[in-house]
Design a protein around this motif. Structure first.
Motif, PDB file in Angstrom:
ATOM      1  N   ASP A  92       1.291   4.674   3.620  1.00  0.00           N
ATOM      2  CA  ASP A  92       1.021   5.694   4.642  1.00  0.00           C
ATOM      3  C   ASP A  92       1.947   6.880   4.467  1.00  0.00           C
ATOM      4  O   ASP A  92       1.585   8.006   4.783  1.00  0.00           O
ATOM      5  CB  ASP A  92       1.225   5.085   6.041  1.00  0.00           C
ATOM      6  CG  ASP A  92       0.269   3.944   6.288  1.00  0.00           C
ATOM      7  OD1 ASP A  92      -0.949   4.189   6.294  1.00  0.00           O
ATOM      8  OD2 ASP A  92       0.738   2.791   6.437  1.00  0.00           O
ATOM      9  N   LEU A  93       3.170   6.594   4.001  1.00  0.00           N
ATOM     10  CA  LEU A  93       4.170   7.663   3.904  1.00  0.00           C
ATOM     11  C   LEU A  93       5.049   7.453   2.679  1.00  0.00           C
ATOM     12  O   LEU A  93       5.450   6.331   2.373  1.00  0.00           O
ATOM     13  CB  LEU A  93       5.050   7.684   5.158  1.00  0.00           C
ATOM     14  CG  LEU A  93       6.207   8.703   5.119  1.00  0.00           C
ATOM     15  CD1 LEU A  93       6.319   9.444   6.440  1.00  0.00           C
ATOM     16  CD2 LEU A  93       7.531   8.034   4.764  1.00  0.00           C
ATOM     17  N   ASN A 121       1.121  10.426   3.468  1.00  0.00           N
ATOM     18  CA  ASN A 121       1.856  11.561   4.015  1.00  0.00           C
ATOM     19  C   ASN A 121       3.118  11.729   3.178  1.00  0.00           C
ATOM     20  O   ASN A 121       3.973  10.857   3.148  1.00  0.00           O
ATOM     21  CB  ASN A 121       2.202  11.231   5.477  1.00  0.00           C
ATOM     22  CG  ASN A 121       2.878  12.386   6.178  1.00  0.00           C
ATOM     23  OD1 ASN A 121       3.103  13.442   5.584  1.00  0.00           O
ATOM     24  ND2 ASN A 121       3.221  12.168   7.433  1.00  0.00           N
ATOM     25  N   GLU A 149      -3.904   9.246  -0.125  1.00  0.00           N
ATOM     26  CA  GLU A 149      -3.902   9.875   1.199  1.00  0.00           C
ATOM     27  C   GLU A 149      -2.561   9.834   1.909  1.00  0.00           C
ATOM     28  O   GLU A 149      -2.470  10.160   3.077  1.00  0.00           O
ATOM     29  CB  GLU A 149      -4.963   9.184   2.081  1.00  0.00           C
ATOM     30  CG  GLU A 149      -6.374   9.543   1.656  1.00  0.00           C
ATOM     31  CD  GLU A 149      -7.419   8.809   2.471  1.00  0.00           C
ATOM     32  OE1 GLU A 149      -7.063   8.248   3.524  1.00  0.00           O
ATOM     33  OE2 GLU A 149      -8.573   8.781   2.025  1.00  0.00           O
TER      34      GLU A 149
END
Lengths: 392, 182
Positions: A26-27, A55, A53
């Protein structure tokens, strides 16, 4: 880009980045430092080109990199970052807290020697200096193992009976900048092995909670014991995860240790990291000379496989560990020191140290250790360190 | 297994060209690896590289001490003791130079010696002194270890058509000035 399995020649840093990308983070927090930089740069490219995708957060220091990762993990995200040496030193405060908050993540550690004197080159002193900071640590031998262990690392770290961060440690330059053949699985294969992260507790602004309040000693000790128990559980889980990985991807790395030509061995050589590959060749050559030597590749430095190491060294005439770092005060290598404790002196052993500050550990160096092993059998006491040095 | 050592200077593209060889070999179904050795991080400082090519997986992760092939990207490195150190008897030596063999002090134990003006070719074809892809053309021709179309494709994928033209020019113009066993 990841819809089909591929075979490509990639660097160790790219292999780490690909392992992370396939794990659908996610990150990602990125701060460059030699020799890790091209790992997070590759991920930045993937994000920028819309191929993953995640971050991407470009931070201003490693302290911030680990702090951002920590916040995202506490909020329930799967996270990735990478660092080396002085960068790891700068992130030490949130680094320790990451494990003691029991927040899973995978961090690539392109191992590098610590200053001073000035160096940007290979050595495992950075990893060894944090082996009691509560993280798991796996050390790998080649670029395929980097990619595979990033993926396996998430499975292990996020297991609800473990919940600990892990460092995938790969030798700076000797792996980070090595280009070699790597099998890159399709992302659907990785999805089938690594489900989405299910956090136990999630920080949520809509439901405010106090995180990490001041904790008195009697309660604090329970936290530490729980953390140690997670390490113990991880030692079993990592074997099961490796076996399951082998069933899906056809590659098994051996769990906590891998024994090579050990069954009939009279002597055992312990290695950690990329020296292992060189040592396999040296062991084969020694076997041709009639020396019954086996190789114990130590993969996990944390949790430390005490029982497996003890069993691997039991009954041997002599053993030696080759370290790419030093243990100050003991004045040996750290792997030697820990293996010695695990073996309880069952067999005589000695410490060999080489490859500091980017120095090479050659086939000849490993052969020297193997020859010293044969000469050492039957002796006792604490022998001096065998230094693998070259003239300069 | 073929063990190859490369000698060049920072900025000549030694690392990038070695990676191209590894990619071409791997894309052709073979095995190869490359370990660079960087000194200080600046243009012009000596750079070493260690390239291995084999039909199966390569286990060792150490430097090459006894090369069968030497690729020398800069003829000002010839008097460094490291350049010819450990070369096997019969070692193939490929040098980027516009000088003659008798000016290069190549040790007698060398096998085939090939000379190519990779810097001159790159200046003419690419417009600057970046000899790496021309050296690849010479290497492919003299050693026959890499599939030429695969290498050419990889050069174009990594750089551009000018670089593959530079490699082609070197393929055509490299001179084997001493045969193996001569």
């Amino acid at each position: 880009m990841f819809s089909k399995a591929q075979v490509k020649a990639v660097s160790g840093n790219t292999a780490a980045a690909l392992g992370a990308a396939l794990s659908r983070p996610d990150l990602i927090a990125a701060y460059p430092i030699t020799p890790q930089s091209s790992c997070v740069e590759y991920l930045a490219d993937l994000v920028n080109n819309g191929l993953i995708e995640a971050n991407m957060v470009q931070v201003e220091s490693e302290h911030s990199a680990m702090s951002v990762v920590q916040g995202a993990a506490a909020a329930g995200g799967r996270t990735f970052t990478a660092t080396s040496a002085q960068g790891l030193a700068l992130m030490y405060e949130p680094y320790f807290r990451m494990s003691t908050l029991r927040l899973p993540t995978v961090m690539g550690l392109a191992t590098r020697d610590m200053m001073s004197p000035g160096t940007v080159w290979s050595g495992q002193q950075d990893a060894m200096s944090v082996r009691d900071a509560g993280w798991m640590q796996v050390h790998v031998e080649n670029n395929q193992e980097i990619l595979d262990m990033v993926i396996q690392g998430y499975r292990l770290a996020e297991d609800h009976d473990v919940l600990l961060p892990i460092n995938v440690c790969y030798d700076g330059f000797f792996l980070s900048h090595l280009t070699e053949r790597v099998e890159i699985p399709a992302i659907a294969e990785v999805d089938a092995f690594l489900p989405a992260y299910k956090p136990v507790a999630v920080l949520d602004p809509k439901k405010p909670v106090a995180l990490d309040p001041m904790t008195p000693g009697p309660l604090f000790i329970k936290y530490r014991k729980s953390h140690l128990e997670a390490m113990r559980v991880a030692l079993d889980k990592l074997e099961a995860i490796d076996a399951e990985f082998a069933g899906k991807f056809g590659r098994q790395w051996g769990g906590a240790i891998e024994c090579y030509r050990c069954a009939d061995a009279e002597y055992a050589l312990l290695t950690i990291g990329s020296i292992t590959g060189t040592a396999r060749v040296a062991v084969d050559k020694a076997r041709e000379r009639g020396l019954k030597v086996g190789l114990v590749k130590v993969r996990y430095m944390r949790p430390f496989p005490v029982d497996k190491i003890a069993a691997a060294l039991a009954g041997k005439k002599a053993w030696a560990a080759i370290d790419r770092s030093v243990c100050y005060g003991w004045n040996t290598g750290p792997l030697y020191m820990e293996a010695k404790a695990a073996a309880c002196g069952a067999a005589p052993g000695f410490s060999a140290i080489g490859g500091l500050g980017g120095a090479d550990v050659s086939l000849e160096d490993v052969a020297k250790v193997i020859d010293a092993l044969a000469a050492f059998a039957g002796q006792s006491g604490r022998p001096p360190v065998l230094w693998l040095e070259k003239s300069c | 297994m073929k063990e190859i050592r490369m000698h060049g200077r920072g900025g000549q593209g030694v690392v990038k060209s070695a990676q191209i060889v590894v990619k071409a070999v791997v894309n052709s179904g073979g095995f190869a690896h490359f370990i660079p050795f960087f000194g200080v991080e600046r243009k012009g400082s000596p750079v070493f590289g260690f390239l291995r090519i084999d039909e199966r997986g390569i286990r060792q992760k150490c430097q090459v001490y006894e090369p069968e092939i030497l690729l020398i990207y800069d003829d000002t490195l010839l008097d460094m003791p490291q350049t010819y150190a450990g070369m096997l008897d019969g070692c193939t030596v490929i040098i980027n130079t516009s000088r003659r063999l008798d000016e290069l002090a190549v040790p007698g134990r060398a096998g085939a010696v090939a000379l190519v003006d990779a810097s001159g070719i790159s200046r003419a074809v690419i417009g600057r002194n970046i000899p790496n892809t021309a050296m690849l053309g010479a290497f492919a021709k003299v050693c026959g270890l890499v599939d030429w179309p695969a290498l050419k494709n990889e050069i174009e994928a990594s750089f551009d058509a000018r670089n593959s033209a530079s490699a082609r020019e070197a393929w055509d113009s490299v001179q084997i000035v001493k045969q193996k066993g001569a």
